[in-house]
Design a protein around this motif. Structure first.
Motif, short mmCIF file in Angstrom:
data_model
loop_
_atom_site.label_atom_id
_atom_site.label_comp_id
_atom_site.label_asym_id
_atom_site.label_seq_id
_atom_site.Cartn_x
_atom_site.Cartn_y
_atom_site.Cartn_z
N SER A 1 16.57 31.09 70.70
CA SER A 1 16.77 30.69 69.28
C SER A 1 17.84 30.93 68.68
CB SER A 1 15.20 31.21 68.71
OG SER A 1 15.38 32.49 68.50
N ASN B 1 9.61 30.06 71.82
CA ASN B 1 11.04 29.63 72.24
C ASN B 1 11.69 30.63 72.83
OD1 ASN B 1 10.44 26.92 71.63
ND2 ASN B 1 11.25 27.49 69.53
N LYS C 1 17.69 24.98 63.30
CA LYS C 1 17.63 23.95 64.27
C LYS C 1 16.70 24.61 65.48
CE LYS C 1 21.15 20.64 63.17
NZ LYS C 1 22.31 20.29 63.44
N ASN C 2 16.99 25.93 65.54
CA ASN C 2 16.02 26.50 66.77
C ASN C 2 15.27 27.57 66.28
OD1 ASN C 2 17.33 24.89 69.20
ND2 ASN C 2 19.29 25.69 67.87
#
Lengths: 489, 485
Positions: free
Chosen positions: A88, A85, A110-111
């Motif tokens: 983040s 990702n 969540k990220n």
């Protein structure tokens, strides 16, 4: 390798139950300094010797991300064939404990930095894919020591702030054996990557184990229990077996399974309730305002990808092709990077098949015996290759080779020197051998007659005599041939 | 030079540079003032011996090229100072002596100044009147019954009473600007990230920002230049070239567009605040600036948003004060949980507890989305209001506070009316913008009132320039009688 059928079920009175397992593995990132401070991460320092003002949460201290830890997480993600990702976020997980100086753990909620990926396991019943849900970076807590004083608890913050990767699997595992294979595979991948040393004794690799059971064939998952912080594969397997049996018993007795957090008591070999869902912590996650979101440039990810070493799955395929190994041999020889390096060095200098056999036989047995890693092997790859070559060329027999091997372990000498100085070279001159065999046959006329009369078992007797006379150095193949020829005559 | 201490910082620096006064004599003059001003309760800790040593060292080997040559400075007790007790106004840090120096104070010392003492403040900077400090409330030199504002109340009081030539505070929702307004002094909250937060006791990390509090705009520019700068130890610090705010100070503001937000005219605002605002507009207009009506439609949500975001962060930031490693620890606890409970019950005051409870509540599962998450979304809308407006204007003019300094005890039992004091200042923190509070006049009781200039992010120079021009043409003079000595 014969294909077996998967067969791990818990048998209850009312049927067979499948065990569903998901793991949250906490792997310590291999890095010189902690996730948000410059303190050292070396294992084994005196208590509170590696603690900065940040790790001990002094007023006004601020975290600064350690870029190397971020790269290690990305490398690991790439090794797990996972989505990296670009964006983040670090969150705070709030709870009070004496060994958590900030009153919160900086984690990713969540990220996470790494998204879905997968790991391949080789099981006796074929290859199995285990899904990875995510990988995120977080801080380790310190250590509370309750047994140093009857009334006080001591706290060691050396571990406080060390970077961990939490690798969350999908609930794809179905047996203690699969858990064993999964942990070993993860460990192997991370060791290949150099992102975690995988040392379970030092706590570099631990796991929370989620276990549930369901009737064979059921589509829905049962209620799961989470067994916290198990630090060896053996304990994980024991905890799963106990927990699955406990859950089956509850179901069979018509009782509900409470979703709860449990502890594995290694002394009593049982899991115990730690806290129920009602008492579950409310961690009050929120984005850490001291840290900006982590934005990774695609180029960084691409560059890291290009610089990844060959990983076990790829290496296994290559070993099968290049060294003509079977799947089993290839699996064993790529399980650790150091083993595969050793093998490749040996295989390049000697016979690749014979090298594999001898490594997996005598070398591993010796290392296992002495409790040594291959990196500490008393026999260098070069010397080992010479030994294999000596066998292959017929210079020494397998039996003699075992003796040479023993001497190599003790002396560290090269096999050529040992073979020469001890006169261990195989007797492969047919004329000499024939002379020796004729001598033996003339001394044992009665047995030769019996043999010729049909007592063929005596062939072994003659071979034994040859070996005895030659001090074990007679070339066995040649001995056989000559014996057969002379006995016929 | 008997009246050195009522001069501006800039004038004092000139006197030091021209050797009209030594650093030692200057320091002695402030020590004398401080000793005779104990009634104000502006100081928690004084460091006189250390200050005199530093002054003597300076006099022996003066370096006049520094921004703050030989200048003694008292600072808010929220800045960690090496080997000097740092309390944050709280009982829980009553014995805390840092082994490190905050980046901002280090920057000040590196520019030639030294520490004179630590200034009282609301506990963990939570308050608007300096009445929540464990070390007693601070009195406003403007009147013996008046609060000095908060949370940097010790700073504003000490500055207005000539106990320090300039000072620094921190501003999370108005804690620099409101006390400046209440004491007739200048206070600047810089752009979030301009001054490092490293070594400042944290209240609400996404809002906290250190800034100067001074008697004049020029002083403000000198202090800002001295204290600001990129710091790799603070991940939210802005990496940009240092600016020479004092050198670049200009009083020509012709053609600048000044926004006047209609939402800042609130109900029940005293007429004199409105009148002062009008006076401010006229001064700027007369100086050639163009006034433009603007709208910041989400302004009314700023206060509730602030009182979700700030307590949420504070509840987490203050978790570290647990009695385990430093600071106060209750002797009563029988086990870990009880030790926590007693330590924190005895260590924190009521306002801090109130905000920890609010913060814990708004972050709790089931409430997070309704409060914290929503507040974050509104925060973005508030920021966007400013961003949109700044496309067509250079700065915004508003009152700094809805009233002048109130009486001690007047609002202590009514937290909401206390919070309402921050109504004009909190939107700026939520939007991470710079804002300056300028002394602009007095109300009918003769108590000072300030006006606020809000700038674009990193546009400190521009609002300082507008303030500089305003100051020259405003005719305000802070006349404080020294009733306390």
């Amino acid at each position: 390798m014969s294909k077996e059928k998967f067969d791990y079920f818990i048998k209850g009175e009312k049927g067979k139950y499948e065990v569903v397992i998901g793991l949250e593995v906490h792997a310590q990132v291999l890095s010189k300094s902690k996730l948000f401070s410059g303190s050292s991460t070396k294992f084994g320092a005196d208590p509170n010797d590696q603690v900065s003002l940040i790790d001990s949460a002094f007023p006004g201290m601020l975290p600064v991300i350690n870029e190397e830890c971020v790269k290690q997480a990305v490398r690991t993600g790439l090794g797990l064939n996972a989505k990296i990702n670009n964006y983040s976020v670090f969150d705070r997980k709030n709870y009070f404990y004496a060994d958590l100086p900030q009153g919160y753990q900086i984690s990713q909620y969540k990220n996470p930095i790494v998204g879905e990926g997968k790991v391949l396991l080789d099981m006796p019943y074929g290859s199995k894919e285990i899904g990875i849900e995510r990988l995120h970076l977080e801080q380790d807590a310190g250590k509370s020591i309750h047994d140093m004083d009857p009334s006080n608890t001591y706290v060691d913050l050396n571990r406080s702030g060390i970077a961990l990767m939490e690798i969350v699997s999908k609930p794809d595992l179905r047996s203690p054996d699969e858990v064993n294979a999964y942990i070993k595979k993860l460990r192997s991948i991370m060791r290949y990557l150099g992102t975690c040393d995988g040392n379970m004794q030092e706590g570099s690799l631990r796991a929370d184990v989620n276990v549930s059971v369901r009737k064979e064939g059921d589509k829905n998952f049962g209620t799961r229990c989470e067994i916290k912080n198990v630090n060896s594969i053996k304990f994980m397997q024991m905890a799963i077996e106990y927990e699955a049996a406990r859950q089956v018993e509850l179901i069979e007795n018509g009782k509900e399974i409470d979703q709860e957090t449990r502890l594995f008591d290694t002394k009593k070999n049982e899991t115990r309730s730690m806290r129920s869902k009602e008492d579950a912590h409310d961690y009050r996650y929120f984005p850490d305002p001291d840290l900006l979101p982590l934005k990774l440039e695609q180029k960084l990810i691409d560059d890291l990808k290009k610089s990844l070493p060959e990983l076990p799955d790829k290496k296994k395929e290559r070993f099968i092709k290049e060294y003509e190994l079977n799947v089993y041999e290839a699996n064993v020889l790529v399980s650790e990077k150091e083993i595969s390096d050793y093998y490749e060095e040996v295989a390049k200098l000697s016979d690749k098949k014979l090298a594999a056999t001898w490594m997996m036989g005598d070398l591993f047995a010796m290392l296992n015996d002495k409790g040594l890693d291959i990196s500490k092997s008393p026999i260098s790859a070069k010397h080992f290759a010479e030994l294999v070559q000596s066998i292959k060329s017929g210079e020494i027999s397998g039996r003699i080779a075992k003796e040479v091997f023993e001497i190599m372990v003790e002396s560290g000498d090269n096999p050529k020197k040992i073979i020469e100085s001890k006169g261990m070279k195989q007797q492969s001159d047919p004329k000499e051998l024939e002379k020796m065999i004729n001598e033996i046959l003339s001394k044992n006329k009665d047995k030769v007659d019996q043999y010729k009369a049909g007592k063929e078992k005596l062939f072994g007797f003659f071979v034994g005599q040859v070996m005895k006379l030659s001090g074990g150095k007679a070339n066995p193949q040649l001995t056989n041939e000559i014996l057969k020829k002379l006995l016929k005559g | 030079m008997s009246n050195i201490t009522n001069q501006s910082l800039n004038e004092i620096i000139e006197n030091i540079k021209t050797k009209k006064i030594s650093s030692t004599d200057l320091t002695k003059a402030y020590i004398k003032n401080i000793e005779s001003a104990k009634k104000l309760n502006a100081f928690v800790t004084t460091t006189f011996d250390q200050a005199l040593d530093k002054a003597k060292q300076f006099d022996k080997k003066p370096n006049f090229d520094q921004l703050l040559p030989g200048i003694p400075l008292a600072v808010k007790d929220l800045f960690c100072t090496e080997n000097t007790k740092t309390t944050a106004g709280s009982n829980i840090l009553n014995n805390f002596i840092p082994s490190y120096e905050s980046t901002v104070t280090k920057n000040l010392w590196d520019n030639g100044s030294f520490l004179l003492g630590k200034l009282n403040c609301d506990e963990f900077a939570m308050g608007s009147s300096n009445e929540t400090s464990h070390y007693g409330n601070v009195i406003n030199p403007v009147g013996d019954q008046l609060v000095p504002g908060g949370s940097s109340g010790g700073s504003s009081s000490a500055l207005a009473a000539d106990l320090t030539p300039a000072t620094i505070g921190t501003d999370t929702g108005g804690s620099i600007r409101q006390p400046a307004s209440f004491t007739g002094t200048v206070g600047l909250k810089p752009t979030y990230g301009l001054c490092s937060r490293w070594g400042i006791v944290a209240f609400a990390s996404s809002l906290d920002q250190a800034g100067p509090m001074t008697k004049t705009i020029k002083d403000c520019a000198i202090m800002l230049e001295s204290m600001s700068g990129f710091d790799e130890k603070d991940s939210t610090s802005i990496n940009k070239k240092k600016e020479q705010y004092s050198k670049n100070l200009k009083d020509n503001i012709k053609g600048l567009k000044i926004g006047i937000p209609k939402e800042y005219r609130v109900d029940n605002m005293p007429k004199e605040v409105d009148d002062l605002w009008e006076k401010g507009k006229k001064i700027l207009k007369d100086l050639g600036a163009q006034l433009i009506d603007i709208s910041l439609p989400h302004t009314k949500y700023a206060l509730p948003t602030y009182y979700i975001v700030a307590p949420a962060e504070a509840s987490s930031n203050l978790a570290r004060y647990d009695g385990v490693r430093y600071g106060y620890r209750s002797k009563q606890g029988k086990d870990l949980i009880e030790m926590y409970e007693k330590t924190r019950s005895e260590g924190f005051g009521d306002e801090v507890k109130r905000r920890i409870l609010i913060g814990t509540y708004v972050l709790s599962s089931g409430y997070y989305d309704a409060y914290y998450l929503k507040a974050q979304k509104v925060r973005q809308l508030i920021k966007k209001d400013f961003d949109d407006s700044f496309k067509k204007i250079d700065a915004i003019l508003t009152p700094s506070t809805p009233s002048s300094a109130f009486k001690i005890g007047e609002k202590t039992n009514d937290p909401v009316s206390m919070y309402l004091n921050d109504i004009f200042t909190v939107p700026v923190n939520l939007a991470a913008l710079p804002a300056l509070s300028l002394p602009a006049g007095v109300d009918k009781k003769g108590h000072p009132l300030g006006l606020q200039l809000i700038g674009k992010a990193l546009d400190e120079q521009k609002i300082l320039n507008i303030g500089y021009a305003f100051e020259k043409n405003c005719g305000f003079k802070n006349e404080i009688k020294k009733w306390w000595s």
